[in-house]
Design a protein around this motif. Sequence first.
Motif, PDB file in Angstrom:
ATOM      1  N   THR A 200       0.859  -1.184   0.000  1.00 53.56           N
ATOM      2  CA  THR A 200       0.000   0.000   0.000  1.00 53.56           C
ATOM      3  C   THR A 200       0.894   1.234   0.000  1.00 53.56           C
ATOM      4  N   ALA A 282       3.007  -2.323   4.198  1.00 52.65           N
ATOM      5  CA  ALA A 282       2.040  -1.227   4.357  1.00 52.65           C
ATOM      6  C   ALA A 282       2.810   0.075   4.517  1.00 52.65           C
ATOM      7  N   ALA A 287      -5.397   7.528   6.804  1.00 53.19           N
ATOM      8  CA  ALA A 287      -6.062   8.410   7.776  1.00 53.19           C
ATOM      9  C   ALA A 287      -6.675   7.548   8.873  1.00 53.19           C
ATOM     10  N   ASP A 288      -6.383   7.896  10.107  1.00 56.03           N
ATOM     11  CA  ASP A 288      -6.916   7.099  11.216  1.00 56.03           C
ATOM     12  C   ASP A 288      -8.417   7.298  11.380  1.00 56.03           C
ATOM     13  N   PRO A 316     -10.736   1.502   9.470  1.00 54.95           N
ATOM     14  CA  PRO A 316     -10.151   0.187   9.761  1.00 54.95           C
ATOM     15  C   PRO A 316      -8.628   0.281   9.760  1.00 54.95           C
ATOM     16  N   PHE A 336       5.094   0.434   8.377  1.00 53.58           N
ATOM     17  CA  PHE A 336       5.930   1.633   8.448  1.00 53.58           C
ATOM     18  C   PHE A 336       5.450   2.461   9.629  1.00 53.58           C
ATOM     19  N   ALA A 337       6.374   3.134  10.259  1.00 59.38           N
ATOM     20  CA  ALA A 337       5.991   4.033  11.341  1.00 59.38           C
ATOM     21  C   ALA A 337       6.611   5.385  11.061  1.00 59.38           C
ATOM     22  N   ARG A 353       1.781  -3.703  18.955  1.00 58.94           N
ATOM     23  CA  ARG A 353       0.352  -3.379  18.888  1.00 58.94           C
ATOM     24  C   ARG A 353      -0.273  -3.928  17.610  1.00 58.94           C
ATOM     25  N   LYS A 354       0.479  -3.845  16.512  1.00 59.29           N
ATOM     26  CA  LYS A 354      -0.077  -4.289  15.222  1.00 59.29           C
ATOM     27  C   LYS A 354       0.122  -5.788  15.008  1.00 59.29           C
TER      28      LYS A 354
HETATM   29  N1  CTP Z   1      -1.857   1.533   8.891  1.00 55.29           N
HETATM   30  C1  CTP Z   1      -2.873   0.866   8.264  1.00 55.29           C
HETATM   31  N2  CTP Z   1      -4.170   1.255   8.462  1.00 55.29           N
HETATM   32  C2  CTP Z   1      -4.466   2.269   9.286  1.00 55.29           C
HETATM   33  C3  CTP Z   1      -3.435   2.974   9.942  1.00 55.29           C
HETATM   34  C4  CTP Z   1      -2.132   2.580   9.717  1.00 55.29           C
HETATM   35  O1  CTP Z   1      -2.599  -0.066   7.501  1.00 55.29           O
HETATM   36  N3  CTP Z   1      -5.722   2.624   9.460  1.00 55.29           N
HETATM   37  C5  CTP Z   1      -0.478   1.078   8.687  1.00 55.29           C
HETATM   38  C6  CTP Z   1       0.410   2.052   7.962  1.00 55.29           C
HETATM   39  O2  CTP Z   1       0.394   1.806   6.567  1.00 55.29           O
HETATM   40  C7  CTP Z   1       1.755   1.771   8.566  1.00 55.29           C
HETATM   41  C8  CTP Z   1       1.437   1.359   9.979  1.00 55.29           C
HETATM   42  O3  CTP Z   1       0.098   0.923   9.951  1.00 55.29           O
HETATM   43  O4  CTP Z   1       2.383   0.673   7.969  1.00 55.29           O
HETATM   44  C9  CTP Z   1       1.609   2.416  11.001  1.00 55.29           C
HETATM   45  O5  CTP Z   1       0.928   3.585  10.612  1.00 55.29           O
HETATM   46  P1  CTP Z   1       0.918   4.855  11.546  1.00 55.29           P
HETATM   47  O6  CTP Z   1       0.004   5.873  10.974  1.00 55.29           O
HETATM   48  O7  CTP Z   1       2.336   5.261  11.840  1.00 55.29           O
HETATM   49  O8  CTP Z   1       0.340   4.198  12.866  1.00 55.29           O
HETATM   50  P2  CTP Z   1      -0.985   4.345  13.619  1.00 55.29           P
HETATM   51  O9  CTP Z   1      -1.454   2.994  13.979  1.00 55.29           O
HETATM   52  O10 CTP Z   1      -1.927   5.199  12.853  1.00 55.29           O
HETATM   53  O11 CTP Z   1      -0.492   5.070  14.928  1.00 55.29           O
HETATM   54  P3  CTP Z   1      -0.257   6.647  15.227  1.00 55.29           P
HETATM   55  O12 CTP Z   1      -0.878   7.418  14.101  1.00 55.29           O
HETATM   56  O13 CTP Z   1      -0.901   6.833  16.519  1.00 55.29           O
HETATM   57  O14 CTP Z   1       1.234   6.804  15.294  1.00 55.29           O
END
Ligand code: CTP
Length: 409
Positions: A200, A282, A287-288, A316, A336-337, A353-354
């Motif tokens: 992705t 990923a 967007a969260d 999701p 990725f973070a 966590r993931k």
């Molecule tokens: N990711 C995902 N789906 C989401 C949010 C994140 O697949 N809804 C994936 C991203 O592609 C990335 C990883 O999870 O590989 C971490 O994304 P990140 O935005 O850094 O983490 P979050 O879980 O959103 O945590 P935060 O924003 O609190 O740092």
Amino acid sequence: MSSPADLAGRRLVLGLSGGIACYKAAEFARALVKAGATVQVVMTDAAREFITPVTMQALTGQPVWTSQWDTRAPAAMSHIDLSRQADAIVVAPASADFLAQLAQGRAGELLSLLCLARPRERCALLLAPAMNREMWSHPATQRNAAQVVADGALLLGPGHGAQACGETGDGRMLEPEELLADIVAAFQPKVLAGRRVLVTAGPTFEALDPVRGLTNRSSGKMGFAIARAAAEAGAQVQLVAGPVHLATPRGVARTDVMSARQMHEAVQAALAEGVRTDVFVATAAVADWRPAEVATQKIKKDGSGRVPAFEMTENPDILAAVARHDAARRPYCVGFAAESHDVVAHARAKRLRKGVPLIVANDGPATFGQDDNALVLVDEAGETPLPRADKLSLARTLVAEIARRLAPA
Ligand code: CTP
């Protein structure tokens, strides 16, 4: 996204056989030189009917070879000298007649002679067929093409489209930039051969109304570089991309999406296909949250000065959902973070966590949209820093690191 040093230090023989596509060989030679290669041109008699050696010499800065009887070579063995000095021989265009000669092991001209004389274990032979569609689809040509591949050559194309003869179909020579990408790829180790990789990339866009929405500054460059590096490494690659302005890497299948939910569905659909996906990377900046309601009409100011309030709902978690698949269907998951502070500590927590084996951490604000990056790989064993480099080089290193961590196929 080809970095200028992609072919640095590589010595190539560029062979031209007879065909109107010789006009593209000039631009191709230029692209090879720009990518850092030393290019030695060899032309058949037929090629010289289409383009002159002077043009090719001027573009490559090297005298052109046209005859096996040329007395410039020490001991007059140009076929031996040229093929021993080369990392690869690229024949572009490769005519129907030239393929026929190769298939039979003929050596009537310098170019076919040096293809036959090349040390096969260390000098690749790459052929870019170029001919009329009827000539290409003729059983004799198909037989010859299959034979040269069985003998160890790699075919680049041919492409599909309008032909110089006015017809349309298969047989046109690939464009110079496509050939360049294929040659760069040919030099990459095939550490993901036979594997399927899902990536992705980019941001997501969460609509508020028909004209507005929430998104972020992710350019998608890192994800596209990883898709390209995985394809170069021999994988079959599926890329699910949010809204970005990037060209699809060669050989990569792409699905475009806008929102996180669409990205989630596209990923689940790719995983539901009959064949098992081996790796999921990923890189998308998903967007969260999204607006709980999407207005069907543009939200207007009502003149009261009141600011609209938006209720948000959670998207999701695409990566975590994939990581929860049962072991038989679960690919090796790489997250990725993008962090703004305490990068490694956050990455370690995120990995747990993931529920993924590998997290690639980087400094989000410093890397979004840039052409280079610095990464830290965080896995069970600890941290591995990958120093700052262009994103394609980092992607190749990351692909090698992922390949090392995979269970044998
Ligand atoms: N990711 C995902 N789906 C989401 C949010 C994140 O697949 N809804 C994936 C991203 O592609 C990335 C990883 O999870 O590989 C971490 O994304 P990140 O935005 O850094 O983490 P979050 O879980 O959103 O945590 P935060 O924003 O609190 O740092």
